[in-house]
Scaffold this motif. Sequence first.
Motif, mmCIF file in Angstrom:
data_model
loop_
_atom_site.group_PDB
_atom_site.id
_atom_site.type_symbol
_atom_site.label_atom_id
_atom_site.label_comp_id
_atom_site.label_asym_id
_atom_site.label_seq_id
_atom_site.Cartn_x
_atom_site.Cartn_y
_atom_site.Cartn_z
ATOM 1 N N THR A 85 -8.626 -9.923 -0.240
ATOM 2 C CA THR A 85 -8.309 -8.037 -0.324
ATOM 3 C C THR A 85 -7.010 -7.917 -0.442
ATOM 4 O OG1 THR A 85 -7.118 -7.281 2.102
ATOM 5 C CG2 THR A 85 -9.828 -7.717 1.302
ATOM 6 N N ARG A 86 -6.705 -6.154 -0.896
ATOM 7 C CA ARG A 86 -5.321 -5.754 -1.078
ATOM 8 C C ARG A 86 -3.932 -6.010 -0.157
ATOM 9 N NH1 ARG A 86 -3.450 0.561 -1.556
ATOM 10 N NH2 ARG A 86 -5.005 0.014 0.377
ATOM 11 N N GLU A 87 -4.839 -5.993 1.431
ATOM 12 C CA GLU A 87 -4.315 -5.846 2.568
ATOM 13 C C GLU A 87 -4.064 -7.149 3.124
ATOM 14 O OE1 GLU A 87 -6.557 -2.000 2.072
ATOM 15 O OE2 GLU A 87 -6.635 -3.885 1.887
ATOM 16 N N GLN A 88 -4.848 -8.275 2.344
ATOM 17 C CA GLN A 88 -4.061 -9.857 2.817
ATOM 18 C C GLN A 88 -3.442 -10.430 1.949
ATOM 19 O OE1 GLN A 88 -8.477 -10.754 1.897
ATOM 20 N NE2 GLN A 88 -8.725 -11.297 4.779
ATOM 21 N N PRO A 101 0.760 -0.893 -0.404
ATOM 22 C CA PRO A 101 -0.117 -0.130 0.361
ATOM 23 C C PRO A 101 0.996 0.949 -0.178
ATOM 24 C CG PRO A 101 -0.611 -1.518 1.644
ATOM 25 C CD PRO A 101 0.825 -2.005 1.249
ATOM 26 N N ALA A 102 1.739 1.212 0.602
ATOM 27 C CA ALA A 102 3.150 2.492 0.639
ATOM 28 C C ALA A 102 3.551 2.429 -0.571
ATOM 29 C CB ALA A 102 3.798 2.003 2.008
ATOM 30 N N GLY A 103 3.769 2.027 -1.681
ATOM 31 C CA GLY A 103 4.585 1.617 -3.069
ATOM 32 C C GLY A 103 4.187 3.077 -3.474
ATOM 33 N N THR A 153 2.219 1.688 -6.870
ATOM 34 C CA THR A 153 1.008 0.635 -6.729
ATOM 35 C C THR A 153 -0.364 1.636 -6.907
ATOM 36 O OG1 THR A 153 -0.487 -0.548 -4.925
ATOM 37 C CG2 THR A 153 0.418 1.761 -4.540
ATOM 38 N N ALA A 154 -1.004 0.286 -7.724
ATOM 39 C CA ALA A 154 -2.036 0.878 -8.918
ATOM 40 C C ALA A 154 -3.314 -0.330 -8.028
ATOM 41 C CB ALA A 154 -2.189 0.440 -10.356
ATOM 42 N N THR A 155 -2.970 -0.591 -7.019
ATOM 43 C CA THR A 155 -4.125 -0.912 -5.991
ATOM 44 C C THR A 155 -5.083 0.393 -4.509
ATOM 45 O OG1 THR A 155 -2.568 -1.564 -3.926
ATOM 46 C CG2 THR A 155 -3.176 -2.328 -6.169
ATOM 47 N N TRP A 156 -6.297 0.157 -4.462
ATOM 48 C CA TRP A 156 -6.859 0.830 -3.614
ATOM 49 C C TRP A 156 -7.153 -0.025 -2.055
ATOM 50 C CZ3 TRP A 156 -8.499 -0.620 -8.308
ATOM 51 C CH2 TRP A 156 -9.392 -1.332 -8.459
ATOM 52 N N PRO A 157 -7.536 0.989 -1.230
ATOM 53 C CA PRO A 157 -7.924 0.493 0.100
ATOM 54 C C PRO A 157 -9.593 -0.271 -0.410
ATOM 55 C CG PRO A 157 -7.203 2.819 0.597
ATOM 56 C CD PRO A 157 -7.453 2.583 -0.746
ATOM 57 N N GLY A 158 -8.773 -1.948 0.305
ATOM 58 C CA GLY A 158 -9.914 -3.026 0.723
ATOM 59 C C GLY A 158 -10.144 -3.448 -0.988
#
Length: 502
Positions: A84-87, A48-50, A53-58
Amino acid sequence: MTATHELPAIAIIGAGPSGLAMVRWLNAKGLKAVVFEAADGLGGQWNPAGAHTATWPGMRTNTSRVMTAFSDMDHPEGTPVYPTREQMHAYLQAYADRFDLAGAIRFGCRVEGLAREEGGWRLDWRTEQGSQSARFERVIVATGRQIKAEVPQILGLDGFSGRLGTRHTSAYDGPADWQDASVLVAGCSISALEIAAELAHHADRVTVAYRRQRYVLPKQIVGVPTDHVMFTRVAALMAEKFPPEAVAEGLKAQVLKVAGNPADWGAQVPHDNVFAAGITQSQGFLPAVSEGRIATRPWIERIEGDTVRFADGSAERVDGLLFGTGYTLSLPFLAPEIAETLQLDPVGMDLFAQTFHPDLSGLAFVGLYELLGPYLPVLELQARWVAETLARPELLPAGEQMAQAIAATPPEFKRPPAVPMNALAVMFARLLGAEPAFGDWPRLERALAVGPLSPASFRLSGPDAQDDAPARTAAAAAAFGHIVSDALTPEEQGMLGALAAE
């Protein structure tokens, strides 16, 4: 210059999934490497901190948890079908912990140059302390394909005056900014359609414009993830054996059977040839179109202030533009001579088996292709093959053979828009010697033929075979109630019979 004896002989650029798989398998072969990562943490797109990154929360994956994993480690129990992205980030961190990879990674090191040097390759990188350089015998580029966002040239785009402005979907961070707005999403990629489907629950109006209507697969087919059904060994083998026209007709029939024609949902009419139209994926896009929550339009002709005019003569005032128009291949750190040898362009480069160039000995590229379907099983197979060739160089074809293979590739296949993951998975597995033969596993024949190309199925035979691979392969095939019997259906028997026929 940093003294070379302080560093291993192999450098890897990037600590995303490709780089992590690469260092894990080099370690397995007794080869040490150092990984240069620009961010302060690992994970690449899933960090998420990259910066890239082209991802978003959730955000959730569009490939199942079974197929979004490496062969050594499943997702934790309780992980949803689509993590999820976080997982995903937690999974990659756990993978690095399990194989003690973090010690090989130098975070905060942005590579700025890669050039030939006598006896190997010179790598230049920058940290907060300044510039550094070192020579390596071998370098593996694993920076990922989705880094430089592509925004098309459109007349009047620079003067767009909508209150929310323009951005690429790589900068999308959730629906909050788009509440009660009129939004135009440009593109027919998976990200474009998934974001449009999400915004349909939040924005006042959502319109999607694209150059061509692709066929749209759902994420699940009768409860089974689409990647378990569509990206099979049989499909890859049929594509090799039969003419492209026959393969296209068969694929189209399968797509229509499970997803229908987009035009029947109220979207535009796709090209009759499924390869010319292309395939994308979204669980919610076509239902939202059929319910009137998403409108579709042909491509943008020009922009006048906050009004967008389309190729069919229609026009619409919008508050914001989101471009889901993909990425260009970007390797700005390559010396011009290397880029010229590779014939590098925004779409691709000339490589043997998507990995090596005969005139660039000691340099490899991992994961720099655009795939249709799950990435991690393919990335791991490629990393295993590269590690095996570094441990046993005799496995690589001679430079002349690689050059002939590159020259013999038709131009239209050198820069494909996206490669089905099953095609590359089978290719890398064959090169590695890890592609299972149906006849060697009679109780798994159906699972191997029409089940998912699970990571475990590539640990049945060949290098690094695992004793529990048969049970794990069967479990992956049976997941979600898919392949629960080893008895082939008449249709499956027909496909295998067609493949066996001379």
